[in-house]
Design an enzyme around this catalytic site. Structure first.
Site, PDB file in Angstrom:
ATOM      1  N   ARG A 105       0.895  -1.171   0.000  1.00 22.47           N
ATOM      2  CA  ARG A 105       0.000   0.000   0.000  1.00 22.47           C
ATOM      3  C   ARG A 105       0.925   1.210   0.000  1.00 22.47           C
ATOM      4  O   ARG A 105       1.718   1.392   0.941  1.00 22.47           O
ATOM      5  CB  ARG A 105      -0.910   0.009   1.225  1.00 22.47           C
ATOM      6  CG  ARG A 105      -1.669   1.321   1.366  1.00 22.47           C
ATOM      7  CD  ARG A 105      -2.762   1.259   2.379  1.00 22.47           C
ATOM      8  NE  ARG A 105      -3.873   0.463   1.894  1.00 22.47           N
ATOM      9  CZ  ARG A 105      -5.086   0.443   2.467  1.00 22.47           C
ATOM     10  NH1 ARG A 105      -5.319   1.174   3.539  1.00 22.47           N
ATOM     11  NH2 ARG A 105      -6.053  -0.297   1.975  1.00 22.47           N
ATOM     12  N   HIS A 132      -7.563   0.793  -6.262  1.00 18.43           N
ATOM     13  CA  HIS A 132      -7.621  -0.116  -5.108  1.00 18.43           C
ATOM     14  C   HIS A 132      -8.128  -1.471  -5.623  1.00 18.43           C
ATOM     15  O   HIS A 132      -9.270  -1.850  -5.374  1.00 18.43           O
ATOM     16  CB  HIS A 132      -8.574   0.483  -4.066  1.00 18.43           C
ATOM     17  CG  HIS A 132      -8.440  -0.123  -2.696  1.00 18.43           C
ATOM     18  ND1 HIS A 132      -7.619  -1.187  -2.411  1.00 18.43           N
ATOM     19  CD2 HIS A 132      -9.060   0.196  -1.521  1.00 18.43           C
ATOM     20  CE1 HIS A 132      -7.722  -1.504  -1.126  1.00 18.43           C
ATOM     21  NE2 HIS A 132      -8.580  -0.673  -0.567  1.00 18.43           N
ATOM     22  N   GLN A 135      -9.765  -4.222  -3.376  1.00 18.89           N
ATOM     23  CA  GLN A 135     -11.126  -3.817  -2.984  1.00 18.89           C
ATOM     24  C   GLN A 135     -12.093  -4.150  -4.129  1.00 18.89           C
ATOM     25  O   GLN A 135     -13.204  -4.643  -3.900  1.00 18.89           O
ATOM     26  CB  GLN A 135     -11.138  -2.309  -2.689  1.00 18.89           C
ATOM     27  CG  GLN A 135     -12.486  -1.758  -2.261  1.00 18.89           C
ATOM     28  CD  GLN A 135     -12.843  -2.097  -0.816  1.00 18.89           C
ATOM     29  OE1 GLN A 135     -12.040  -1.930   0.077  1.00 18.89           O
ATOM     30  NE2 GLN A 135     -14.054  -2.574  -0.603  1.00 18.89           N
ATOM     31  N   ASP A 238     -18.041   6.530  -0.574  1.00 21.26           N
ATOM     32  CA  ASP A 238     -16.722   6.531   0.084  1.00 21.26           C
ATOM     33  C   ASP A 238     -16.605   7.888   0.792  1.00 21.26           C
ATOM     34  O   ASP A 238     -17.425   8.788   0.569  1.00 21.26           O
ATOM     35  CB  ASP A 238     -15.642   6.354  -0.997  1.00 21.26           C
ATOM     36  CG  ASP A 238     -14.244   6.084  -0.438  1.00 21.26           C
ATOM     37  OD1 ASP A 238     -14.104   5.968   0.801  1.00 21.26           O
ATOM     38  OD2 ASP A 238     -13.298   5.993  -1.235  1.00 21.26           O
ATOM     39  N   CYS A 280     -16.667   0.920   1.013  1.00 17.99           N
ATOM     40  CA  CYS A 280     -15.386   0.222   1.199  1.00 17.99           C
ATOM     41  C   CYS A 280     -14.947   0.243   2.657  1.00 17.99           C
ATOM     42  O   CYS A 280     -14.185  -0.618   3.090  1.00 17.99           O
ATOM     43  CB  CYS A 280     -14.315   0.848   0.321  1.00 17.99           C
ATOM     44  SG  CYS A 280     -14.185   2.640   0.520  1.00 17.99           S
ATOM     45  N   ARG A 309     -13.289  -9.018   1.792  1.00 18.01           N
ATOM     46  CA  ARG A 309     -11.897  -8.634   1.472  1.00 18.01           C
ATOM     47  C   ARG A 309     -10.988  -9.847   1.707  1.00 18.01           C
ATOM     48  O   ARG A 309     -10.124 -10.156   0.904  1.00 18.01           O
ATOM     49  CB  ARG A 309     -11.436  -7.471   2.366  1.00 18.01           C
ATOM     50  CG  ARG A 309     -12.181  -6.153   2.198  1.00 18.01           C
ATOM     51  CD  ARG A 309     -11.992  -5.558   0.819  1.00 18.01           C
ATOM     52  NE  ARG A 309     -10.602  -5.482   0.429  1.00 18.01           N
ATOM     53  CZ  ARG A 309      -9.705  -4.592   0.887  1.00 18.01           C
ATOM     54  NH1 ARG A 309     -10.083  -3.651   1.714  1.00 18.01           N
ATOM     55  NH2 ARG A 309      -8.447  -4.616   0.471  1.00 18.01           N
TER      56      ARG A 309
HETATM   57  N1   CP Z   1     -11.236  -0.533   2.553  1.00 24.57           N
HETATM   58  C1   CP Z   1      -9.946  -0.545   2.972  1.00 24.57           C
HETATM   59  O1   CP Z   1      -8.984  -0.638   2.201  1.00 24.57           O
HETATM   60  O2   CP Z   1      -9.810  -0.483   4.331  1.00 24.57           O
HETATM   61  P1   CP Z   1      -8.419  -0.288   5.077  1.00 24.57           P
HETATM   62  O3   CP Z   1      -7.880   1.055   4.707  1.00 24.57           O
HETATM   63  O4   CP Z   1      -8.758  -0.381   6.549  1.00 24.57           O
HETATM   64  O5   CP Z   1      -7.470  -1.378   4.645  1.00 24.57           O
END
Ligand code: CP
Length: 350
Positions: A105, A132, A135, A238, A280, A309
């Site tokens: 990330r 993402h 996701q 979001d 998300c 997820r």
């Molecule tokens: N939706 C998501 O990626 O959550 P986090 O940032 O907690 O990983």
């Protein structure tokens, strides 16, 4: 040959992505209902690089590796040399030789793309400012598990409400890949076409979605008129406050989005009487969505979406590692037997 890395779902065909969802659903069933674990990744190690905080992504990857018989190593913000004292190129080369698979990330999409370029091991994008993709697969799985009666995924309409975050862009990618009707209902200045979240070399996000639509028959609509959400099977939102170092002060984003873009039960009903809510997460309750929608047991899918997820990430890990294995030379039992005899000879001296 399937793509080595999972950086962008646009690198995969619709069939490949649906195969991953199929695998995710089968493994979910085996574990949750069958009580057995598919130990497909024994002796495999995942390196997890996080330049940003995470709850769902971090826990999902780590749990997924345990479920599959493998192991995950966590490298939090500032804990390794990535892009600091050591270049991404050198880190990618080294880390790709120390673990079987990497996820990252990152602050900048270019970093995860470069990591993939230099790592021999597959690399998964755990979110960048651009997209993402893990996701996306979890969301596709959630929609497929909750299809309206008599509809296929390509018959469905997905309405994203609010800011053109990387999650919004990612949903446009996966929906257009699947042949769905995708809508962003958002204010001017915060629409996908405004380009606020494009990567350094200014990718035309909408053009990518439109290319997908040419193949799949999907459609993309971007509008600040609420009538565009009518008939949506899935209503998704979001957070409003921007991303990473582009975060905005509350007063300024509230002025832009509130109350027109807040997901309320009236908005859900404007989409349709049985439209489902998705997010998300994390959510800022009372801003982009109200409690009544988030906590509605019939309409809200956001909790199953969060759990998915983990289930979908298992499938991505298996898909990439089985693909990597098939590219390797077959193991040589004679070499193993020789090495084992030599190890025993050395050990006999101790
Ligand atoms: N939706 C998501 O990626 O959550 P986090 O940032 O907690 O990983």
């Amino acid at each position: 040959m399937a793509c080595k890395d999972y950086i962008d779902t646009n690198d995969f065909t619709k069939e490949e992505l649906l195969d991953m969802v199929d695998l995710a659903i089968a493994m979910k069933k085996m574990i949750k209902e069958g009580g057995e674990y598919p130990l497909l990744l024994e002796h495999k190690t995942l390196g997890m690089i996080f330049q940003q905080v995470s709850t769902r992504t971090r826990i999902s990857f780590e749990t997924a590796m345990t479920d599959l018989g493998g192991h995950a190593q966590f490298f939090g913000p500032g804990s390794i040399q990535l892009g600091g004292h050591e270049s991404i190129e050198d880190s990618g080369r080294v880390m790709g030789s120390l673990v079987d698979i990497l996820m990252a990330r990152v602050d900048r999409h270019k970093d995860v793309a470069d990591l993939a370029k230099y790592s021999a091991a597959p690399v998964i994008n755990g979110m960048s400012e651009y997209n993402h993709p893990t996701q996306e697969l979890g969301d596709l799985m959630t929609m497929i598990e909750n299809l309206p009666e008599g509809k296929k995924i390509e018959d469905c309409k997905l309405a994203f409400i609010g800011d053109a975050t990387q999650v919004c862009v990612s949903l446009m990618f996966i929906a257009s890949k699947m042949g769905m009707d995708f809508v962003q209902f958002g204010p001017k200045g915060h629409q996908i076409t405004d380009g606020g979240l494009q990567v350094e070399n200014k990718v035309d996000l909408l053009a990518i979605g439109q290319e997908n639509c040419k193949v799949s028959g999907g459609t993309i609509t971007i509008s600040d008129d609420i009538s565009c959400i009518e008939g949506a099977d899935f209503v998704y939102t979001d957070v409003w406050y921007g991303l990473y170092d582009q975060e905005e002060e509350g007063a300024s984003y509230m002025d832009v989005f509130f109350p027109k873009y807040q997901v309320t039960m009236d908005m859900m009903n404007a989409a349709g009487p049985s439209s489902k809510f998705m997010h998300c997460l994390p959510a800022t309750r009372g801003e982009e969505v109200v409690d009544e929608v988030m906590d509605d047991p019939e309409r809200s899918l956001c909790w199953v979406e969060a759990e998915n997820r983990k289930h979908s990430i298992r499938a991505i890990l298996v898909y990439l590692l089985k693909n990597a294995e098939s590219q390797k030379k077959a193991a040589n039992p004679a070499v193993a037997a020789d090495a084992k005899a030599h190890i025993n000879k050395v050990l006999s001296k101790f």
